[in-house]
Design an enzyme around this catalytic site. Structure first.
Site, PDB file in Angstrom:
ATOM      1  N   ARG A  28       8.925  -7.138  -1.524  1.00 39.56           N
ATOM      2  CA  ARG A  28       9.663  -6.932  -0.282  1.00 39.56           C
ATOM      3  C   ARG A  28       8.825  -7.263   0.939  1.00 39.56           C
ATOM      4  NH1 ARG A  28      11.482  -1.359  -0.525  1.00 39.56           N
ATOM      5  NH2 ARG A  28      13.249  -2.266  -1.587  1.00 39.56           N
ATOM      6  N   TYR A  29       7.553  -6.942   0.861  1.00 36.13           N
ATOM      7  CA  TYR A  29       6.645  -7.167   1.996  1.00 36.13           C
ATOM      8  C   TYR A  29       5.758  -8.367   1.681  1.00 36.13           C
ATOM      9  CZ  TYR A  29       7.888  -2.241   2.909  1.00 36.13           C
ATOM     10  OH  TYR A  29       8.543  -1.067   3.137  1.00 36.13           O
ATOM     11  N   ASP A  45      13.312   4.847   3.939  1.00 36.36           N
ATOM     12  CA  ASP A  45      13.282   3.549   3.272  1.00 36.36           C
ATOM     13  C   ASP A  45      14.698   3.002   3.439  1.00 36.36           C
ATOM     14  OD1 ASP A  45      12.212   1.453   1.836  1.00 36.36           O
ATOM     15  OD2 ASP A  45      11.343   2.740   0.289  1.00 36.36           O
ATOM     16  N   LYS A  79      10.213   0.556   4.555  1.00 40.68           N
ATOM     17  CA  LYS A  79       9.912   1.906   5.029  1.00 40.68           C
ATOM     18  C   LYS A  79       9.682   1.891   6.533  1.00 40.68           C
ATOM     19  CE  LYS A  79       7.645   3.129   0.676  1.00 40.68           C
ATOM     20  NZ  LYS A  79       7.854   1.829  -0.008  1.00 40.68           N
ATOM     21  N   ARG A 138      15.425   5.870  -8.609  1.00 41.36           N
ATOM     22  CA  ARG A 138      15.586   4.854  -9.671  1.00 41.36           C
ATOM     23  C   ARG A 138      16.308   5.443 -10.872  1.00 41.36           C
ATOM     24  NH1 ARG A 138       9.938   3.041  -8.759  1.00 41.36           N
ATOM     25  NH2 ARG A 138      10.170   1.891  -6.816  1.00 41.36           N
ATOM     26  N   CYS A 177      15.895  11.311  -8.421  1.00 42.54           N
ATOM     27  CA  CYS A 177      15.166  10.035  -8.487  1.00 42.54           C
ATOM     28  C   CYS A 177      15.971   8.874  -7.890  1.00 42.54           C
ATOM     29  CB  CYS A 177      14.829   9.723  -9.939  1.00 42.54           C
ATOM     30  SG  CYS A 177      13.901   8.187 -10.116  1.00 42.54           S
ATOM     31  N   ARG A 208       2.220  -7.364  -0.538  1.00 41.84           N
ATOM     32  CA  ARG A 208       2.120  -6.383  -1.627  1.00 41.84           C
ATOM     33  C   ARG A 208       3.397  -6.331  -2.453  1.00 41.84           C
ATOM     34  NH1 ARG A 208       3.097  -4.469   3.271  1.00 41.84           N
ATOM     35  NH2 ARG A 208       4.045  -2.431   3.679  1.00 41.84           N
ATOM     36  N   CYS A 216       9.100   8.865 -17.816  1.00 41.99           N
ATOM     37  CA  CYS A 216       8.458   9.835 -16.942  1.00 41.99           C
ATOM     38  C   CYS A 216       8.262  11.131 -17.724  1.00 41.99           C
ATOM     39  CB  CYS A 216       9.325  10.137 -15.720  1.00 41.99           C
ATOM     40  SG  CYS A 216       9.729   8.655 -14.770  1.00 41.99           S
ATOM     41  N   CYS A 239      13.371  13.488 -12.804  1.00 43.29           N
ATOM     42  CA  CYS A 239      13.739  14.215 -11.590  1.00 43.29           C
ATOM     43  C   CYS A 239      15.192  13.889 -11.264  1.00 43.29           C
ATOM     44  CB  CYS A 239      12.831  13.798 -10.436  1.00 43.29           C
ATOM     45  SG  CYS A 239      11.089  13.804 -10.905  1.00 43.29           S
ATOM     46  N   ASP A 274      16.401   8.842  -0.527  1.00 42.19           N
ATOM     47  CA  ASP A 274      17.160   7.584  -0.537  1.00 42.19           C
ATOM     48  C   ASP A 274      18.618   7.852  -0.905  1.00 42.19           C
ATOM     49  OD1 ASP A 274      14.967   5.971   0.097  1.00 42.19           O
ATOM     50  OD2 ASP A 274      14.306   5.934  -2.002  1.00 42.19           O
TER      51      ASP A 274
HETATM   52  C1  LIG Z   1       6.961   1.429  -0.933  1.00 42.36           C
HETATM   53  C2  LIG Z   1       6.809   0.067  -1.326  1.00 42.36           C
HETATM   54  C3  LIG Z   1       5.579  -0.597  -1.174  1.00 42.36           C
HETATM   55  C4  LIG Z   1       4.355   0.072  -0.584  1.00 42.36           C
HETATM   56  O1  LIG Z   1       4.564   0.427   0.744  1.00 42.36           O
HETATM   57  P1  LIG Z   1       3.354   1.028   1.629  1.00 42.36           P
HETATM   58  O2  LIG Z   1       4.000   1.403   2.911  1.00 42.36           O
HETATM   59  O3  LIG Z   1       2.351  -0.054   1.746  1.00 42.36           O
HETATM   60  O4  LIG Z   1       2.811   2.205   0.879  1.00 42.36           O
HETATM   61  C5  LIG Z   1       5.506  -1.902  -1.559  1.00 42.36           C
HETATM   62  N1  LIG Z   1       6.567  -2.564  -2.055  1.00 42.36           N
HETATM   63  C6  LIG Z   1       7.755  -1.958  -2.196  1.00 42.36           C
HETATM   64  C7  LIG Z   1       8.884  -2.744  -2.728  1.00 42.36           C
HETATM   65  C8  LIG Z   1       7.924  -0.630  -1.851  1.00 42.36           C
HETATM   66  O5  LIG Z   1       9.104  -0.038  -2.001  1.00 42.36           O
HETATM   67  S1  SF4 Z   2      10.968  10.500  -9.121  1.00 38.30           S
HETATM   68 FE1  SF4 Z   2      11.887   9.145 -10.680  1.00 38.30          FE
HETATM   69  S2  SF4 Z   2      10.271   7.706 -11.199  1.00 38.30           S
HETATM   70 FE2  SF4 Z   2       9.297   9.435 -10.172  1.00 38.30          FE
HETATM   71  S3  SF4 Z   2       8.689  10.841 -11.825  1.00 38.30           S
HETATM   72 FE3  SF4 Z   2      10.682  11.500 -11.118  1.00 38.30          FE
HETATM   73  S4  SF4 Z   2      12.145  10.464 -12.478  1.00 38.30           S
HETATM   74 FE4  SF4 Z   2      10.185   9.407 -12.680  1.00 38.30          FE
END
Ligand SMILES: *Cc1c(COP(=O)(O)O)cnc(C)c1O
Ligand code: SF4
Length: 355
Positions: free
Chosen positions: A100-101, A317, A324, A122, A120, A104, A113, A117, A280
């Site tokens: 996305r960025y 986010d 973010k 995801r 979550c 990174r 996991c 959670c 989220d």
């Molecule tokens: C959160 C996230 C990161 C890391 O973000 P930082 O602000 O640098 O901690 C990198 N890529 C994705 C897709 C993310 O969701």
């Molecule tokens: S928040 Fe989602 S990815 Fe993170 S530990 Fe919990 S279930 Fe796993």
């Protein structure tokens, strides 16, 4: 739960704890008084796993630990939110890697996991083995290898620490062999949900891959236990800076005093708070959402009232993949060409010249 002393037995202890997890509603303690058929439907959509360690932190029904891990009928009865709130799939050049960025990437290396959670973001992916495969890991690594702009790789999941130590070693080793990868980060909830996983051999292995950063994930002061403290001291003693990504959750930690206690306790176990996330907009989690004003209020009640080290970045986010964004309560009350009027943490106002 006691922590054993011989290294080999420690290795098996966490697997043993994990294998005793509750994964079906009928195995939940009777005193939870849950509606088993209703929760079976929830779990058919979103898997449940509560390991005995995390279960032991529940003091009563509906307390903050309970809410984070015991399924709730609202996960399927309320149809609000998005399957993929951060639009990760569209930003995935290869399956399991989100770019996305510019500099990174987020690299999903495990779909499992130690606890699933309920909040979550995801939910659509975790607990589904097919989401991360040998092939997706290989493809992720080659994507990183061939993109020189990537200087920061964040291993995520699921939970990277649910991988065996050797498998994780393989991934870290491959990443370290890539000259343009400057830093490696691991996002893990294991120091909170299964601290026994952080064995001495794991810490020793991780130490070989500096500069390595770990983002933990604690949401409530009751999660800061002697076991969690031991796990964090092993990581910190291995020279790994520890951060925390807390999620703001209705009924769990949406209270300035609870949050202040959490942040102060994190510092005591050598974790520097990093982010406080607005939850989220993931489908099946709407009962955890809080108004944005709640996060602002919490930051206002931390900033200046306790060490700056205790104050995480409150961030949203953005849905759709905007990334973010830090949200700050307003400290500048007024401005003109000559001066700013700034309030401090007690509400007193001060002037500051612009030139
Ligand atoms: C959160 C996230 C990161 C890391 O973000 P930082 O602000 O640098 O901690 C990198 N890529 C994705 C897709 C993310 O969701
Ligand atoms: S928040 Fe989602 S990815 Fe993170 S530990 Fe919990 S279930 Fe796993």
């Amino acid at each position: 739960m006691t922590i054993q002393t011989s290294n080999n037995r420690k290795q098996t202890l966490w697997k043993q704890i994990l294998s005793q997890s509750i994964t079906t509603p009928r195995d939940l303690p009777a005193w939870f008084e849950i509606d088993v058929p209703a929760l079976k439907k929830v779990v058919a959509r979103y898997p449940m796993r509560i390991n005995p360690y995390y279960l032991s932190l529940i003091k009563q029904k509906d307390d903050p630990i309970y809410k984070q891990c015991v399924p709730d009928i609202r996960e399927i009865s309320i149809e609000k939110g998005y399957e993929d709130p951060l639009n990760e799939e569209a930003l995935s050049p290869v399956s399991g890697l989100t770019h996305r960025y510019p500099d990174r990437v987020l690299f999903m290396v495990s779909a499992r996991c130690a606890v699933y959670c309920r909040f979550c973001n995801r939910k659509r992916k975790v607990g589904r083995a097919s989401m991360v495969t040998k092939k997706s890991i290989k493809e992720g690594l080659s994507y990183i290898r061939s993109n020189k702009r990537i200087r920061d790789v964040l291993l995520s999941g699921g939970d990277p620490f649910l991988l065996g130590t050797r498998k994780l070693y393989y991934i870290l080793n491959e990443l370290r062999a890539i000259p343009h990868v400057e830093i490696i980060r691991i996002g893990t909830r294991v120091p909170c949900t299964l601290p026994q996983r952080v064995t001495t051999p794991l810490a020793k292995m991780l130490k070989k891959f500096h500069p390595l950063y770990i983002h933990t994930h604690f949401n409530h002061p009751d999660e800061i236990t002697p076991q969690a403290a031991l796990a964090c001291s092993r990581l910190a003693d291995a020279g790994i800076p520890l951060g925390c990504q807390t999620v703001l959750l209705n009924g769990v930690n949406d209270d300035p005093l609870v949050m202040k206690t959490l942040m102060q306790k994190l510092l005591k176990i050598r974790i520097r708070p990093y982010y406080l996330f607005q939850a989220d907009l993931a489908k099946g989690t709407s009962h955890f959402w809080t108004p944005v004003s709640k996060g602002m209020e919490i930051i206002s009640r931390l900033q200046g009232h306790t060490s700056g080290l205790c104050v995480p970045h409150f961030a949203i986010d953005l849905p759709g993949g905007g990334g973010k964004i830090p949200m700050l309560p307003e400290f500048v009350i007024d401005s003109n060409k000559k001066r700013l009027v700034i309030r401090n943490y007690t509400g007193r106002q001060y002037r500051y010249p612009l030139h």
